[in-house]
Design an enzyme around this catalytic site. Structure first.
Site, mmCIF file in Angstrom:
data_model
loop_
_atom_site.group_PDB
_atom_site.id
_atom_site.type_symbol
_atom_site.label_atom_id
_atom_site.label_comp_id
_atom_site.label_asym_id
_atom_site.label_seq_id
_atom_site.Cartn_x
_atom_site.Cartn_y
_atom_site.Cartn_z
ATOM 1 N N PRO A 15 19.660 23.356 12.760
ATOM 2 C CG PRO A 15 20.781 23.695 10.738
ATOM 3 C CD PRO A 15 20.035 24.435 11.824
ATOM 4 C CG ASP A 16 21.343 16.981 13.220
ATOM 5 O OD1 ASP A 16 21.308 17.156 11.994
ATOM 6 O OD2 ASP A 16 20.882 15.977 13.781
ATOM 7 C CG PHE A 17 26.853 20.222 11.847
ATOM 8 C CD1 PHE A 17 27.315 21.071 10.862
ATOM 9 C CD2 PHE A 17 26.581 20.746 13.097
ATOM 10 C CE1 PHE A 17 27.513 22.417 11.116
ATOM 11 C CE2 PHE A 17 26.779 22.087 13.372
ATOM 12 C CZ PHE A 17 27.244 22.927 12.376
ATOM 13 N NE ARG A 18 29.483 14.321 12.227
ATOM 14 C CZ ARG A 18 29.822 15.493 12.743
ATOM 15 N NH1 ARG A 18 28.942 16.200 13.395
ATOM 16 N NH2 ARG A 18 31.035 15.978 12.598
ATOM 17 C CG ASN A 66 25.396 22.035 20.626
ATOM 18 O OD1 ASN A 66 25.641 21.136 19.822
ATOM 19 N ND2 ASN A 66 24.484 21.904 21.580
ATOM 20 C CG ASP A 72 23.703 26.375 19.678
ATOM 21 O OD1 ASP A 72 24.034 26.623 20.854
ATOM 22 O OD2 ASP A 72 23.190 25.293 19.342
ATOM 23 C CG HIS A 110 33.605 20.916 18.263
ATOM 24 N ND1 HIS A 110 32.618 19.996 17.939
ATOM 25 C CD2 HIS A 110 34.650 20.181 18.729
ATOM 26 C CE1 HIS A 110 33.060 18.775 18.199
ATOM 27 N NE2 HIS A 110 34.270 18.864 18.676
#
Length: 382
Positions: A51-54, A142, A144, A161
């Protein structure tokens, strides 16, 4: 296959000889293009099921995309966390909240842990850029690690990040073993430092932590860019989004994204909207790399360590079922593991906190809409 080219400037182009993928491919094959830089966002990984975050509508994209297996989230992560009893959805990634109550993060980490997912075609394209001697630096938001799993060397990647690749104690900073972290996440345990007893966590940048030194040290190298390709990002998170302004004035900049974002209005800027994998495949076809792309992606098939069972459900039903289960798990742990209301978060955390809790208990990332300034603190945003 469906994607669009958006005209960005009426000015005469300086390096490119057209406004389409063929012009981009011709430039990439020329002697002028030696150093390609990338800026990557969550959009390159949503096709893998992460999933993305926003985005509030991630699942709408994933329901129609199947090459990489099933998604565990039906919508954007923060949109779903907003349903829970949290100070704000981002609190799961807030260092002070984590110190008081690490259980929600580790419940979520089990669902987004990279071993469950396979790199996408776009990740394999990054590997091709490296193998062709074109990739200078891959800046990614990302966490991941799918760039690594696709075969991109670590020294070519700047994880702005942080990521799940390494982990350490948040107090004494002692590294924590990979296998022990995997075991803890699989079994929903809370890993602790064997030395000081502090909490261990993956080296993901939480709100309230500084961005990695490697990120800052790598920014000047953007002046060497002959081409910047921005893929799958909203360009709303700073200071990462400001990197588009650090390349030379005459450097072509290319955006590949579901929708148009940012300010791509210079003479040699190109914007292609649509699914990242489809646009990347079309570009590789123009480059004569399509067979290599398919071969590189086929080599990632063994990267998924945890198999997903179909469970007799079709894809849409499975997505909804998984999201419901994850949300219920988080609701459960938030009910049974809420920290003592009298417990205060320790002071002197690694950096100035950037989620500000005001009087109405809402949380706002500091400087989220500001262009990076040397005098401003890192936003530490996930």
């Amino acid at each position: 296959m469906c994607f669009n080219y958006i005209s960005t400037s009426d000015s005469q182009k300086k390096r490119l000889r057209g406004n389409d993928l063929k012009a981009l491919a011709d430039y990439m094959k020329s002697d002028q293009c030696q150093n390609v830089f990338l800026m990557l966002g969550a959009g390159i990984s949503t096709a893998a099921g992460i999933p993305d975050f926003r985005s509030p509508k991630t699942g709408e994209h994933l329901r129609n995309h199947t090459p990489y297996g099933y998604s565990n989230m039906a919508t954007g992560l923060y949109a779903n966390l907003a349903r829970l009893n949290l100070p704000c959805p981002e609190a799961v990634f807030q260092i002070s909240f984590f110190r008081n109550n690490p259980v929600p993060f580790y419940t979520l980490a089990k669902e987004i842990y990279p071993e469950r997912y396979r790199p996408t075609l776009t990740h394999s394209f990054i590997k091709l850029l490296h193998s062709r001697g074109l990739l200078h630096t891959c800046f990614t938001q990302n966490i991941d690690t799918l760039e690594r799993k696709a075969g991109v060397p670590e020294d070519k990647i700047v994880e702005a990040h942080g990521s799940f690749a390494t982990q350490r104690c948040i107090d004494c900073k002692t590294p924590y073993e990979d296998e022990k972290m995997k075991k803890a996440i699989r079994e929903e345990e809370i890993p602790r430092c064997e030395g000081c007893g502090g909490l261990a966590k993956p080296d993901i940048v939480f709100f309230g932590e500084s961005l990695p030194d490697k990120f800052h040290a790598s920014i000047p190298s953007l002046q060497e860019a002959d081409l910047l390709i921005v893929i799958g990002t909203s360009l709303t998170v700073y200071p990462f989004a400001s990197l588009v302004y650090f390349v030379p004035e005459d450097c072509p900049r290319v955006l590949i994204n579901l929708v148009e974002v940012g300010d791509f209005d210079k003479a040699d800027d190109l914007v292609f909207t649509g699914k990242c994998d489809e646009i990347v495949r079309a570009l590789c076809r123009e480059l004569g790399w399509e067979d290599e792309l398919d071969k590189a992606w086929a080599e990632t098939a063994g990267n998924v360590e945890v198999a997903e069972a179909a469970g007799g459900l079709d894809e849409a039903e499975r997505i909804e079922s998984e999201m419901d289960r994850v949300t219920k798990d988080l609701e459960r742990v938030l009910t049974v593991s809420e920290p003592d209301a009298d417990t205060e978060a320790p002071t002197g955390v690694e950096a100035t906190p950037v989620i500000i809790k005001d009087e109405d208990q809402s949380c706002t990332p500091q400087g989220a809409e500001q262009v990076n300034d040397p005098d401003e603190k890192d936003d530490g945003e996930i």
